[in-house]
Structure formats: C-alpha cells, structure tokens
Design a protein around this motif. Structure first.
Motif, PDB file in Angstrom:
ATOM      1  N   ALA A 165       0.819  -1.219   0.000  1.00  0.00           N
ATOM      2  CA  ALA A 165       0.000   0.000   0.000  1.00  0.00           C
ATOM      3  C   ALA A 165       0.849   1.264   0.000  1.00  0.00           C
ATOM      4  CB  ALA A 165      -0.946   0.010   1.202  1.00  0.00           C
ATOM      5  N   GLY A 166       2.159   1.103  -0.079  1.00  0.00           N
ATOM      6  CA  GLY A 166       3.031   2.272  -0.092  1.00  0.00           C
ATOM      7  C   GLY A 166       4.119   2.177   0.949  1.00  0.00           C
ATOM      8  N   SER A 167       4.254   3.212   1.760  1.00  0.00           N
ATOM      9  CA  SER A 167       5.341   3.280   2.736  1.00  0.00           C
ATOM     10  C   SER A 167       5.029   2.571   4.052  1.00  0.00           C
ATOM     11  CB  SER A 167       5.683   4.747   3.035  1.00  0.00           C
ATOM     12  OG  SER A 167       4.549   5.422   3.582  1.00  0.00           O
ATOM     13  N   GLU A 168       3.734   2.247   4.276  1.00  0.00           N
ATOM     14  CA  GLU A 168       3.338   1.660   5.553  1.00  0.00           C
ATOM     15  C   GLU A 168       2.792   0.238   5.368  1.00  0.00           C
ATOM     16  OE1 GLU A 168       3.900   3.149   8.390  1.00  0.00           O
ATOM     17  OE2 GLU A 168       4.626   4.993   7.443  1.00  0.00           O
ATOM     18  N   PHE A 169       3.133  -0.624   6.312  1.00  0.00           N
ATOM     19  CA  PHE A 169       2.579  -1.978   6.343  1.00  0.00           C
ATOM     20  C   PHE A 169       1.063  -1.911   6.512  1.00  0.00           C
ATOM     21  CE2 PHE A 169       1.085  -5.575   8.900  1.00  0.00           C
ATOM     22  CZ  PHE A 169       1.545  -6.654   8.154  1.00  0.00           C
ATOM     23  N   SER A 170       0.339  -2.801   5.840  1.00  0.00           N
ATOM     24  CA  SER A 170      -1.119  -2.813   5.945  1.00  0.00           C
ATOM     25  C   SER A 170      -1.646  -4.241   5.813  1.00  0.00           C
ATOM     26  CB  SER A 170      -1.749  -1.945   4.841  1.00  0.00           C
ATOM     27  OG  SER A 170      -1.657  -2.598   3.584  1.00  0.00           O
ATOM     28  N   ALA A 171      -2.937  -4.378   5.960  1.00  0.00           N
ATOM     29  CA  ALA A 171      -3.569  -5.692   5.805  1.00  0.00           C
ATOM     30  C   ALA A 171      -3.442  -6.214   4.388  1.00  0.00           C
ATOM     31  CB  ALA A 171      -5.034  -5.621   6.215  1.00  0.00           C
ATOM     32  N   ALA A 172      -3.170  -5.352   3.419  1.00  0.00           N
ATOM     33  CA  ALA A 172      -2.925  -5.824   2.055  1.00  0.00           C
ATOM     34  C   ALA A 172      -1.685  -6.710   2.013  1.00  0.00           C
ATOM     35  CB  ALA A 172      -2.766  -4.640   1.108  1.00  0.00           C
ATOM     36  N   ASP A 173      -0.702  -6.404   2.825  1.00  0.00           N
ATOM     37  CA  ASP A 173       0.499  -7.235   2.900  1.00  0.00           C
ATOM     38  C   ASP A 173       0.171  -8.593   3.511  1.00  0.00           C
ATOM     39  OD1 ASP A 173       2.643  -5.282   1.993  1.00  0.00           O
ATOM     40  OD2 ASP A 173       1.723  -4.155   3.630  1.00  0.00           O
ATOM     41  N   ILE A 174      -0.683  -8.593   4.502  1.00  0.00           N
ATOM     42  CA  ILE A 174      -1.113  -9.854   5.106  1.00  0.00           C
ATOM     43  C   ILE A 174      -1.840 -10.703   4.076  1.00  0.00           C
ATOM     44  CG2 ILE A 174      -2.686 -10.858   6.817  1.00  0.00           C
ATOM     45  CD1 ILE A 174      -1.988  -8.535   8.669  1.00  0.00           C
TER      46      ILE A 174
END
Length: 222
Positions: A165-174
């Motif tokens: 999602a860009g510069s920050e970890f998010s649930a999309a990474d999960i």
C-alpha cells in the motif's frame, strides 16, 4: 470473545496474523488436513461450506479471509494502523487493489498448480506417468506464463514501494503474503529476478506479530 477456526496451510493463517497485529483477545482452534489434503468434515458442523477461515463473532460465523479482514479492521483497528485513510487516495487505491489482487489474480494459478501436484501424488503407479505429463503441459501452457506476468507486476510495484500500500505496512500485505509463499514454494523464486518480492517477504516474516502467528498456527508449507 472472537473464536477463529484455523486449518493448517490455509488462508486462515492471515487471520491469526492480523489478530496478533491488532493484539485482540481470541480463541484459536486448529485443524489438520486429511490424507486428501482437504479440510476435515468437522468444519462443516460450524459452517456448511467447511472452508477456513471461520471466525465466530457474537454467535455468527464469518467466512472468506478478505471479508474477515475488512470486518476486523472496521471493528478493532480504531487507530487505522492497518488500512490507509480514505483521504489518502494513492495509498487507499493501492491497498484496495492488492487486497483483492491476491485472491482474484494470484491465487487461482497457484491453486491450479497445487491441484495438479496432488493429482500426480495420489495417482496409481500405472497412470502416474500420464498424470505427470498432463501436469507438465498445464504448467507450461497456462500456469507458468500467467504467474510470470503477475510476479513481474508485483516486483515492479515493490521496486518503488516498501509495502504493497506504499510506505506503511497494511492488511494488504497480510493478504498478499500467502500468495507469495505459494509462488515461492518448490524451487523458490529466482532471487536475481524477484529480489524486491523476496525482500518484502523477509520484512513480513520479521514482524513480531507474524512470529507469534507462526507459533500458534504453524508455518505455511506448500
């Protein structure tokens, strides 16, 4: 209390990981796959589909990992840590795209590969050469080409972005993690070709919440 029903080597690992990131109290019940690599029939007593993940919430049973992720973020991510704010258009678009991309584009060829692999493994010796030949043809003509295109797209995105999602970890990474683990199974991804994906994978698996999820739900192995 939330009650998660987790099947080994399945999408339900995503939910364990997110619950650990959110630091939410929950009950976890783990299930092993049967000899046919399918979920046990006992899961159908909880929901007719018998698919994991299943999350019991207030006497309701929620299914589908993407939906469960969205539900948990809506009700438990009060500080908006794992989903970009709506007014951050670029991050929100990237987050939403990759959240859906995991299941819509990456998982289908990986599931097809897994199915054909299991067909070969479970074939009688007399027809195993035939099943291997069919698997190899499908892999060459359909699966490999599709995955190469998909992985190249992911690699290029991660060249310019630390997380999906860009510069920050998010649930999309999960959500994307399981797909990348599946693609990296077997011989593994070529590190000279997919260095950004593999570095992203390492960052994911270095997170404390991920390590706790593995301790509770087991390591993903395909």
């Amino acid at each position: 209390m939330l009650h998660l029903h987790h099947l080994a080597n399945s999408r339900s690992f995503r939910i364990i990981w997110l619950l650990e990131e959110l630091k939410v109290d929950y009950k976890l019940t783990c299930y092993a796959r049967n000899k046919a690599y399918r979920a046990p029939d006992s899961l159908k007593q909880i929901h007719p589909l018998g698919h994991a993940p299943m999350l019991e919430v207030n006497e309701r049973v929620l299914i589908e990992s993407g939906f469960i992720i969205e539900y948990l973020l809506k009700h438990y991510d009060s500080e908006k840590q794992f989903k970009p704010a709506d007014d951050n258009e670029a991050a929100w678009e990237a987050y939403t795209f990759w959240l859906h991309f995991a299941e819509a584009s990456v998982m289908p060829p990986l599931v097809m590969r897994l199915v054909f692999t299991k067909v070969v493994e479970q074939s009688p010796m007399l027809i195993k050469p035939v099943s291997k030949s069919i698997r190899n043809q499908v892999e060459k003509s359909m699966i490999s080409k599709s995955l190469d295109t998909i992985l190249t797209m992911m690699e290029q995105h991660l060249q310019d972005n630390h997380w999906f999602a860009g510069s920050e970890f998010s649930a999309a990474d999960i959500q994307m993690h399981l797909a990348v683990v599946g693609a990296n199974a077997g011989g593994g991804l070529d590190s000279s070709k997919y260095a950004n994906i593999l570095n992203w994978l390492k960052r994911c698996e270095e997170r404390d919440a991920f390590k706790r999820a593995e301790e509770k739900g087991g390591r993903l192995q395909f």
